[in-house]
Design a protein around this motif. Structure first.
Motif, PDB file in Angstrom:
ATOM      1  N   ARG A 256     -15.071 -26.389 -25.307  1.00 39.19           N
ATOM      2  CA  ARG A 256     -16.243 -27.258 -25.122  1.00 39.19           C
ATOM      3  C   ARG A 256     -16.202 -28.529 -24.656  1.00 39.19           C
ATOM      4  N   LYS A 257     -15.106 -28.983 -25.155  1.00 35.12           N
ATOM      5  CA  LYS A 257     -14.785 -30.419 -24.750  1.00 35.12           C
ATOM      6  C   LYS A 257     -15.954 -31.393 -25.113  1.00 35.12           C
ATOM      7  N   PRO A 258     -16.278 -31.840 -26.157  1.00 31.62           N
ATOM      8  CA  PRO A 258     -17.342 -32.633 -26.576  1.00 31.62           C
ATOM      9  C   PRO A 258     -16.947 -33.969 -25.871  1.00 31.62           C
ATOM     10  N   LYS A 259     -18.254 -34.547 -25.441  1.00 31.57           N
ATOM     11  CA  LYS A 259     -17.966 -35.889 -24.756  1.00 31.57           C
ATOM     12  C   LYS A 259     -18.154 -37.054 -25.689  1.00 31.57           C
ATOM     13  N   ASP A 260     -18.247 -36.949 -26.997  1.00 33.87           N
ATOM     14  CA  ASP A 260     -18.717 -37.910 -27.986  1.00 33.87           C
ATOM     15  C   ASP A 260     -17.306 -38.155 -28.871  1.00 33.87           C
ATOM     16  N   LEU A 261     -15.990 -37.714 -28.360  1.00 32.40           N
ATOM     17  CA  LEU A 261     -14.902 -37.876 -29.072  1.00 32.40           C
ATOM     18  C   LEU A 261     -14.225 -39.330 -28.851  1.00 32.40           C
ATOM     19  N   ASP A 262     -14.344 -39.817 -30.263  1.00 32.17           N
ATOM     20  CA  ASP A 262     -14.047 -41.577 -30.080  1.00 32.17           C
ATOM     21  C   ASP A 262     -12.877 -41.937 -30.814  1.00 32.17           C
ATOM     22  N   SER A 263     -11.645 -41.750 -30.163  1.00 31.12           N
ATOM     23  CA  SER A 263     -10.252 -42.159 -30.938  1.00 31.12           C
ATOM     24  C   SER A 263     -10.184 -43.491 -31.578  1.00 31.12           C
ATOM     25  N   CYS A 473     -10.882 -30.860 -35.197  1.00 30.14           N
ATOM     26  CA  CYS A 473     -10.333 -31.658 -36.304  1.00 30.14           C
ATOM     27  C   CYS A 473     -10.616 -33.073 -35.969  1.00 30.14           C
ATOM     28  N   GLN A 474     -10.451 -33.575 -34.683  1.00 32.81           N
ATOM     29  CA  GLN A 474     -11.236 -34.978 -34.476  1.00 32.81           C
ATOM     30  C   GLN A 474     -12.483 -35.222 -34.673  1.00 32.81           C
ATOM     31  N   LEU A 475     -13.344 -34.115 -34.488  1.00 29.04           N
ATOM     32  CA  LEU A 475     -14.799 -34.391 -35.048  1.00 29.04           C
ATOM     33  C   LEU A 475     -14.795 -34.233 -36.533  1.00 29.04           C
ATOM     34  N   VAL A 476     -14.137 -33.646 -37.261  1.00 28.72           N
ATOM     35  CA  VAL A 476     -14.203 -33.599 -38.635  1.00 28.72           C
ATOM     36  C   VAL A 476     -13.853 -35.056 -39.103  1.00 28.72           C
ATOM     37  N   LEU A 477     -12.825 -35.629 -38.626  1.00 30.82           N
ATOM     38  CA  LEU A 477     -12.375 -37.054 -38.981  1.00 30.82           C
ATOM     39  C   LEU A 477     -13.356 -38.007 -38.547  1.00 30.82           C
ATOM     40  N   GLN A 478     -14.249 -37.912 -37.423  1.00 38.77           N
ATOM     41  CA  GLN A 478     -15.146 -38.876 -36.991  1.00 38.77           C
ATOM     42  C   GLN A 478     -16.295 -38.589 -37.908  1.00 38.77           C
ATOM     43  N   ALA A 479     -16.589 -37.422 -38.557  1.00 39.77           N
ATOM     44  CA  ALA A 479     -17.772 -37.365 -39.372  1.00 39.77           C
ATOM     45  C   ALA A 479     -17.366 -38.060 -40.633  1.00 39.77           C
ATOM     46  N   ALA A 480     -16.242 -37.833 -41.143  1.00 36.97           N
ATOM     47  CA  ALA A 480     -15.628 -38.223 -42.406  1.00 36.97           C
ATOM     48  C   ALA A 480     -15.843 -39.906 -42.129  1.00 36.97           C
ATOM     49  N   SER A 481     -15.671 -40.404 -41.123  1.00 35.86           N
ATOM     50  CA  SER A 481     -15.317 -41.830 -41.059  1.00 35.86           C
ATOM     51  C   SER A 481     -16.825 -42.676 -41.188  1.00 35.86           C
ATOM     52  N   PHE A 489     -21.989 -32.310 -43.194  1.00 36.95           N
ATOM     53  CA  PHE A 489     -21.707 -32.276 -41.811  1.00 36.95           C
ATOM     54  C   PHE A 489     -21.676 -31.107 -41.131  1.00 36.95           C
ATOM     55  N   VAL A 490     -22.517 -30.869 -39.988  1.00 39.96           N
ATOM     56  CA  VAL A 490     -22.374 -29.690 -39.033  1.00 39.96           C
ATOM     57  C   VAL A 490     -21.852 -29.893 -37.729  1.00 39.96           C
ATOM     58  N   LEU A 491     -20.900 -29.464 -37.290  1.00 35.88           N
ATOM     59  CA  LEU A 491     -20.422 -29.512 -35.951  1.00 35.88           C
ATOM     60  C   LEU A 491     -21.146 -28.793 -34.924  1.00 35.88           C
ATOM     61  N   ASN A 492     -21.700 -29.174 -33.847  1.00 31.99           N
ATOM     62  CA  ASN A 492     -22.408 -28.714 -32.791  1.00 31.99           C
ATOM     63  C   ASN A 492     -21.352 -27.965 -32.022  1.00 31.99           C
ATOM     64  N   MET A 493     -21.360 -26.279 -32.454  1.00 31.11           N
ATOM     65  CA  MET A 493     -20.567 -25.480 -31.616  1.00 31.11           C
ATOM     66  C   MET A 493     -20.966 -25.105 -30.517  1.00 31.11           C
ATOM     67  N   THR A 541     -26.556 -37.806 -36.076  1.00 34.45           N
ATOM     68  CA  THR A 541     -26.015 -38.992 -36.434  1.00 34.45           C
ATOM     69  C   THR A 541     -25.471 -39.621 -35.126  1.00 34.45           C
ATOM     70  N   LYS A 542     -24.784 -40.548 -35.029  1.00 31.72           N
ATOM     71  CA  LYS A 542     -24.577 -41.494 -33.706  1.00 31.72           C
ATOM     72  C   LYS A 542     -23.632 -40.746 -32.796  1.00 31.72           C
ATOM     73  N   PHE A 543     -23.003 -39.657 -33.345  1.00 33.75           N
ATOM     74  CA  PHE A 543     -22.311 -38.737 -32.406  1.00 33.75           C
ATOM     75  C   PHE A 543     -23.098 -37.404 -32.153  1.00 33.75           C
ATOM     76  N   GLU A 544     -23.242 -37.145 -30.899  1.00 37.27           N
ATOM     77  CA  GLU A 544     -24.252 -36.072 -30.503  1.00 37.27           C
ATOM     78  C   GLU A 544     -23.495 -34.507 -30.818  1.00 37.27           C
ATOM     79  N   SER A 545     -22.234 -34.560 -31.090  1.00 38.95           N
ATOM     80  CA  SER A 545     -21.753 -33.276 -31.811  1.00 38.95           C
ATOM     81  C   SER A 545     -21.653 -33.086 -33.231  1.00 38.95           C
ATOM     82  N   ILE A 546     -22.251 -34.115 -33.893  1.00 33.07           N
ATOM     83  CA  ILE A 546     -22.203 -34.131 -35.384  1.00 33.07           C
ATOM     84  C   ILE A 546     -23.518 -34.035 -36.064  1.00 33.07           C
TER      85      ILE A 546
END
Length: 593
Positions: A256-263, A473-481, A489-493, A541-546
């Motif tokens: 899917r390549k989410p656009k809101d991955l924020d390292s 997994c990165q979205l999981v960590l973003q959600a936790a942050s 939390f639910v990830l947009n799949m 949330t502030k992330f469109e995938s979360i």
């Protein structure tokens, strides 16, 4: 043999360069004196020629020019040769000023003329073979057309000319109007509309040299397939061993390549923290461990009951000094507590669970013990030892579950979310299938294709959600942050994928469509459709995938009593009844078909 070849190459270039440097000083004097060198200047020409040649060879050797074979000579090497020749001119000028009487009379302008001539002649020698190869139209292998006029295209053409792959290029096309009509390494770039004419001329291979999102790649692949291209490759330097020209994988098309991955968000959350990961050797757990190391965790307490899985994740992370390997079963609370007491983790990411639906159906008590008791131990011990944040990895199968596994994960969600305190923030993150996870459908299909077997699909209409494990997994960590505690939390799949269509596409990608698909019927507890992950009532949330979804409050004392009854169940029916008492929406589907 290889060393002998290298020695011959070095000797060849040394002899050629000595000859070139002799000519360059002579031509420099000829140019300086318009073709008639006065006799009085000849001694200075000879002395300077010898010294300049020695300095140039020494500098070229220092810049490792003699280690570069013909086929690897490029712009970087040309720059080095020019720099070496100019540097040589500077060094010689210093020598000349110190010992001017040796060379006198001597025209100083010759120094810079010689430097320029040397750079041009040495570079020309080395690029000559490359030029001949580029003009040579190799026709070894299959004809192919390259899609896209990019820097990747130049690398592909270079590789094909050197015999890198069993193809030769017959054309380059691009859909961007501003590039059509331009030239790419001697090939006039045509419009994508010309692809059909290539197929009509018998060209069946295409290499994609564009950077595309998965949906764009899927559209292009389908377009090429419809036109009649039977062999479709992609060029990428990302992946295992930087493979270059490779087959298109099902992962390439489904990711899917989410656009809101924020390292930066994840790095701020994980950096400098002590992180415990349960199920550290599993598909999700191992990726979580890798990302925590990548984002600067102080230490990773890797907990897993499988010796092999623990060994694998340690090897996969190059036995990082921050790894703390703990081999135990998290249902053994006293042993597990000693780990909490020793490390006192700041963050706990609970990924340990039995997730295979049929196996949990056949072993319901073990599934209950591992999933529910394991989660209860994680939550209780995290609270006792003041862990700052606990993240429960959940699943879409916990939504109105029809199987034992899904029901146990829903109980885990209820216990975790209703155990939240002001000192320990506990959250759950729910998502669907990850591409390539152990026991999932894609590795199974790959194994069946390798064995030349028909692909086993349970039902023609069965669908699932998919995401790359690294992105999930990165979205999981973003959600936790961004969690405050108590959220689900639910990830947009994205859109669900029909498994039969995916199987057909995998067969086509591997050119084994003749194997076909075999429908075997739904397995015990298996859903035909996974529930939609994103509900209209979910909060963005502030992330469109979360998203944050609703989870009803549950009396924790009542839940503890019900879990105790569940763990003491004497039969499979007792387990089912006790699960239904907690998860009222649990509708057990025992039918195999």
């Amino acid at each position: 043999m290889i060393r002998a070849t290298k020695r011959r190459r070095v000797a060849f270039f040394l002899l050629c360069d000595i000859f070139i440097f002799t000519l360059s000083i002579y031509f420099a004097f000829l140019l300086r004196f318009s073709g008639d060198i006065p006799e009085i200047f000849i001694p200075g020409m000879i002395y300077s020629g010898i010294i300049l040649a020695i300095i140039k060879i020494a500098l070229l050797w220092a810049f490792r020019i003699y280690r570069v074979p013909w086929r690897f000579f490029g712009l970087n090497e040309s720059r080095k040769i020019t720099l070496a020749c100019l540097l040589c001119a500077g060094i010689f000028f210093c020598i000349f000023l110190s010992y001017e009487e040796i060379f006198a009379p001597f025209p100083r302008s010759v120094i810079i003329i010689d430097a320029l001539l040397s750079a041009i002649m040495v570079g020309s020698l080395r690029i000559s073979k490359r030029v001949l190869l580029d003009f040579k139209k190799s026709k070894n292998g299959n004809p192919c057309v390259i899609i896209g006029s990019t820097s990747k295209t130049l690398q592909i053409l270079k590789g094909l000319k050197s015999g890198y792959a069993n193809y030769y290029a017959v054309g380059v096309v691009d859909g961007r109007k501003d590039l059509v009509g331009t030239y790419c390494d001697g090939y006039k770039v045509g419009h994508k509309d010309e692809l059909k004419s290539y197929v009509d001329d018998g060209v069946k291979s295409a290499i994609i040299a564009l950077k595309l999102m998965p949906n764009e790649l899927k559209e292009l692949y389908d377009e090429l397939d419809a036109l009649g291209f039977k062999d479709i490759k992609i060029f990428s330097l990302i992946g295992q061993n930087n493979q270059g020209i490779t087959d298109i994988s099902i992962e390439d098309l489904l990711a899917r390549k989410p656009k809101d991955l924020d390292s930066s968000v994840v790095e701020s959350f994980i950096g400098g923290k002590s992180v415990m990961v349960t199920g550290a050797g599993g598909t999700i757990g191992s990726e979580i461990c890798k990302q925590c190391l990548k984002f600067g965790a102080k230490e990773i307490i890797m907990v897993d009951h499988s010796e092999y899985n623990l060994y694998q994740i340690n090897e996969a992370t190059n036995a990082d000094d921050r790894n703390r390997l703990v081999m135990l079963n998290i249902t053994h609370k006293s042993e597990f507590e000693s780990v909490f007491a020793k490390f006192k983790p700041y963050i706990v990411i609970h990924a340990a669970a039995y997730k295979h639906v049929p196996l949990c159906e056949f072993n319901p008590l073990v599934a209950v013990q591992n999933n529910i008791l394991g989660t209860k131990n994680v939550v209780d011990l995290a609270k006792k030892y003041n862990t700052q944040k606990v993240v429960l990895i959940s699943t879409d199968k916990a939504v109105r579950p029809t199987n034992i596994m899904g029901a146990t994960k829903r109980v885990c969600e209820l216990y975790a979310l209703n155990s939240n305190t002001s000192s320990t923030e506990i959250v759950a993150v729910r998502f669907g299938n990850v591409l390539g996870s152990s026991g999932s459908v894609i590795p199974k299909f790959k194994a069946q294709i390798a064995a030349n077997e028909p692909l086993s699909v349970t039902h023609p209409e069965i669908t699932r959600y998919f995401m790359l494990v690294s992105e999930a997994c990165q979205l999981v960590l973003q959600a936790a942050s961004i969690a405050k505690g108590g959220e689900l939390f639910v990830l947009n799949m994205g859109k669900p994928v029909k498994i039969a269509d995916m199987a057909q596409r995998m067969l086509k990608l591997s050119s084994k469509e003749h194997l076909g698909i075999k429908f075997v019927g739904l397995r015990p507890g298996e859903k035909l459709y996974e529930e939609l992950l994103i509900d209209p009532s979910d909060v963005a949330t502030k992330f469109e995938s979360i998203f944050v979804t609703k989870s009803k409050p549950y009396d924790i004392d009542k839940l503890n009593l019900q879990i105790s009854n569940l763990l003491n169940s004497q039969s499979q029916q007792d387990i089912e009844d006790n699960l239904k008492a907690i998860v009222t929406e649990f509708n057990h589907n025992k039918n195999r078909n």
